[in-house]
Design a protein around this motif. Structure first.
Motif, PDB file in Angstrom:
ATOM      1  N   ASP A  41      -9.166  13.729   2.692  1.00 12.82           N
ATOM      2  CA  ASP A  41      -9.324  15.037   2.044  1.00 12.82           C
ATOM      3  C   ASP A  41      -8.654  16.160   2.834  1.00 12.82           C
ATOM      4  N   ASP A  42      -8.645  16.028   4.160  1.00 10.68           N
ATOM      5  CA  ASP A  42      -7.990  17.053   4.980  1.00 10.68           C
ATOM      6  C   ASP A  42      -6.471  16.995   4.822  1.00 10.68           C
ATOM      7  N   PHE A  43      -5.914  15.770   4.752  1.00  3.96           N
ATOM      8  CA  PHE A  43      -4.476  15.649   4.468  1.00  3.96           C
ATOM      9  C   PHE A  43      -4.176  16.283   3.105  1.00  3.96           C
ATOM     10  N   GLN A  44      -4.994  15.943   2.124  1.00 10.85           N
ATOM     11  CA  GLN A  44      -4.771  16.423   0.771  1.00 10.85           C
ATOM     12  C   GLN A  44      -4.860  17.941   0.711  1.00 10.85           C
ATOM     13  N   ASP A  45      -5.863  18.511   1.360  1.00  9.50           N
ATOM     14  CA  ASP A  45      -6.016  19.971   1.373  1.00  9.50           C
ATOM     15  C   ASP A  45      -4.847  20.654   2.076  1.00  9.50           C
ATOM     16  N   GLU A  46      -4.442  20.117   3.223  1.00 10.49           N
ATOM     17  CA  GLU A  46      -3.366  20.745   3.990  1.00 10.49           C
ATOM     18  C   GLU A  46      -2.017  20.651   3.291  1.00 10.49           C
ATOM     19  N   LEU A  47      -1.745  19.501   2.692  1.00 15.14           N
ATOM     20  CA  LEU A  47      -0.420  19.266   2.127  1.00 15.14           C
ATOM     21  C   LEU A  47      -0.306  19.647   0.654  1.00 15.14           C
ATOM     22  N   GLY A  48      -1.426  19.627  -0.074  1.00 11.52           N
ATOM     23  CA  GLY A  48      -1.355  19.896  -1.508  1.00 11.52           C
ATOM     24  C   GLY A  48      -0.682  18.783  -2.282  1.00 11.52           C
ATOM     25  N   VAL A  49      -0.665  17.599  -1.722  1.00 13.75           N
ATOM     26  CA  VAL A  49      -0.036  16.441  -2.344  1.00 13.75           C
ATOM     27  C   VAL A  49      -1.019  15.790  -3.319  1.00 13.75           C
ATOM     28  N   ALA A  50      -0.490  15.222  -4.392  1.00 16.17           N
ATOM     29  CA  ALA A  50      -1.333  14.505  -5.349  1.00 16.17           C
ATOM     30  C   ALA A  50      -2.039  13.341  -4.650  1.00 16.17           C
ATOM     31  N   ARG A  51      -3.276  13.089  -5.048  1.00 10.72           N
ATOM     32  CA  ARG A  51      -4.088  12.062  -4.387  1.00 10.72           C
ATOM     33  C   ARG A  51      -3.425  10.686  -4.458  1.00 10.72           C
ATOM     34  N   ASN A  52      -2.830  10.347  -5.601  1.00 13.55           N
ATOM     35  CA  ASN A  52      -2.197   9.029  -5.724  1.00 13.55           C
ATOM     36  C   ASN A  52      -0.984   8.906  -4.808  1.00 13.55           C
ATOM     37  N   VAL A  53      -0.244   9.996  -4.635  1.00 11.39           N
ATOM     38  CA  VAL A  53       0.919   9.979  -3.735  1.00 11.39           C
ATOM     39  C   VAL A  53       0.437   9.844  -2.293  1.00 11.39           C
ATOM     40  N   LEU A  54      -0.595  10.592  -1.932  1.00 12.24           N
ATOM     41  CA  LEU A  54      -1.131  10.503  -0.581  1.00 12.24           C
ATOM     42  C   LEU A  54      -1.678   9.108  -0.290  1.00 12.24           C
ATOM     43  N   THR A  55      -2.385   8.524  -1.234  1.00 13.27           N
ATOM     44  CA  THR A  55      -2.899   7.159  -1.068  1.00 13.27           C
ATOM     45  C   THR A  55      -1.757   6.198  -0.792  1.00 13.27           C
ATOM     46  N   ASP A  56      -0.674   6.328  -1.549  1.00 14.02           N
ATOM     47  CA  ASP A  56       0.491   5.467  -1.362  1.00 14.02           C
ATOM     48  C   ASP A  56       1.111   5.661   0.021  1.00 14.02           C
ATOM     49  N   ARG A  57       1.292   6.911   0.442  1.00 10.34           N
ATOM     50  CA  ARG A  57       1.937   7.170   1.734  1.00 10.34           C
ATOM     51  C   ARG A  57       1.068   6.701   2.895  1.00 10.34           C
ATOM     52  N   LEU A  58      -0.239   6.955   2.834  1.00  9.37           N
ATOM     53  CA  LEU A  58      -1.128   6.495   3.902  1.00  9.37           C
ATOM     54  C   LEU A  58      -1.159   4.973   3.970  1.00  9.37           C
ATOM     55  N   SER A  59      -1.207   4.320   2.823  1.00  6.60           N
ATOM     56  CA  SER A  59      -1.206   2.848   2.797  1.00  6.60           C
ATOM     57  C   SER A  59       0.074   2.295   3.406  1.00  6.60           C
ATOM     58  N   ARG A  60       1.183   2.882   3.017  1.00  8.26           N
ATOM     59  CA  ARG A  60       2.487   2.423   3.542  1.00  8.26           C
ATOM     60  C   ARG A  60       2.580   2.640   5.052  1.00  8.26           C
ATOM     61  N   LEU A  61       2.125   3.792   5.529  1.00  9.17           N
ATOM     62  CA  LEU A  61       2.170   4.060   6.965  1.00  9.17           C
ATOM     63  C   LEU A  61       1.255   3.100   7.733  1.00  9.17           C
ATOM     64  N   CYS A  62       0.144   2.725   7.143  1.00 11.55           N
ATOM     65  CA  CYS A  62      -0.732   1.726   7.774  1.00 11.55           C
ATOM     66  C   CYS A  62      -0.078   0.343   7.756  1.00 11.55           C
ATOM     67  N   GLU A  63       0.504  -0.036   6.639  1.00 10.06           N
ATOM     68  CA  GLU A  63       1.204  -1.327   6.545  1.00 10.06           C
ATOM     69  C   GLU A  63       2.322  -1.425   7.583  1.00 10.06           C
ATOM     70  N   GLU A  64       2.996  -0.319   7.826  1.00 10.89           N
ATOM     71  CA  GLU A  64       4.109  -0.295   8.775  1.00 10.89           C
ATOM     72  C   GLU A  64       3.656  -0.159  10.220  1.00 10.89           C
ATOM     73  N   GLY A  65       2.353   0.025  10.434  1.00 11.89           N
ATOM     74  CA  GLY A  65       1.837   0.131  11.795  1.00 11.89           C
ATOM     75  C   GLY A  65       2.071   1.484  12.438  1.00 11.89           C
ATOM     76  N   ILE A  66       2.294   2.514  11.628  1.00 10.84           N
ATOM     77  CA  ILE A  66       2.492   3.870  12.137  1.00 10.84           C
ATOM     78  C   ILE A  66       1.154   4.595  12.234  1.00 10.84           C
ATOM     79  N   LEU A  67       0.284   4.330  11.274  1.00  6.69           N
ATOM     80  CA  LEU A  67      -1.096   4.815  11.300  1.00  6.69           C
ATOM     81  C   LEU A  67      -2.024   3.610  11.274  1.00  6.69           C
ATOM     82  N   ARG A  68      -3.243   3.813  11.753  1.00 10.62           N
ATOM     83  CA  ARG A  68      -4.269   2.777  11.585  1.00 10.62           C
ATOM     84  C   ARG A  68      -5.482   3.442  10.939  1.00 10.62           C
ATOM     85  N   ARG A  69      -6.144   2.685  10.105  1.00 10.06           N
ATOM     86  CA  ARG A  69      -7.310   3.161   9.360  1.00 10.06           C
ATOM     87  C   ARG A  69      -8.558   2.781  10.148  1.00 10.06           C
ATOM     88  N   VAL A  70      -9.380   3.770  10.475  1.00  9.66           N
ATOM     89  CA  VAL A  70     -10.556   3.563  11.323  1.00  9.66           C
ATOM     90  C   VAL A  70     -11.794   4.089  10.590  1.00  9.66           C
TER      91      VAL A  70
END
Length: 152
Positions: A41-70
């Motif tokens: 929600d903080d990413f979404q609030d700060e960026l103003g990005v659509a929730r589905n787009v943010l979900t996709d980008r966060l998932s991809r960054l986790c798959e690529e090992g750039i972010l980890r979900r905790v």
């Protein structure tokens, strides 16, 4: 017409890197992660990005090992996103892009100055402090309002 996500015909490290971080939302998510944003929600609030787009980008960054979900909460499960070592290695890229943007696309001056925390110095193009000369890492810096911060 959308551009392809992959560049299979190109044997190039830049092209391969762009497959992962080559769209604006991805780079802005990474920028926000460096600024301490962790929760969806903080990413979404700060960026103003659509929730589905943010979900996709966060998932991809986790798959690529750039972010980890905790997990930070149970019942209901809630997660935050943290930069991995691979993600932190993107910091020089982000800082170089910021400095380039400040030079070419900030007519009122930089909106944010990246300062050396606890020192009056600012980060240089070489990622050093212009005051004390120390090489700076992500945990050594803080954002300060720049002359262009009030510009729209």
């Amino acid at each position: 017409m959308a551009l392809p996500r992959t560049y299979d015909s190109q044997n190039c490290s830049i092209a391969r890197s762009l497959e992962v971080v080559g769209d604006r939302w991805t780079l802005l998510v990474i920028r926000s992660a460096f600024d301490g944003v962790r929760r969806f929600d903080d990413f979404q609030d700060e960026l103003g990005v659509a929730r589905n787009v943010l979900t996709d980008r966060l998932s991809r960054l986790c798959e690529e090992g750039i972010l980890r979900r905790v997990r930070y909460q149970e019942r209901p499960d809630r997660f935050e996103y943290r930069l991995t070592r691979k993600g932190v290695e993107l910091w020089p890229v982000i800082m170089t892009l910021l400095k380039w943007g400040d030079r070419h696309y900030a007519p009122a001056g930089p909106p944010v100055l990246v300062g050396h925390a606890g020192c009056p110095g600012l980060i240089t193009e070489r990622l050093t402090c212009d005051h004390c000369g120390r090489h700076l890492e992500p945990n050594d810096v803080e954002g300060r309002p720049g002359p262009g911060s009030a510009a729209t």
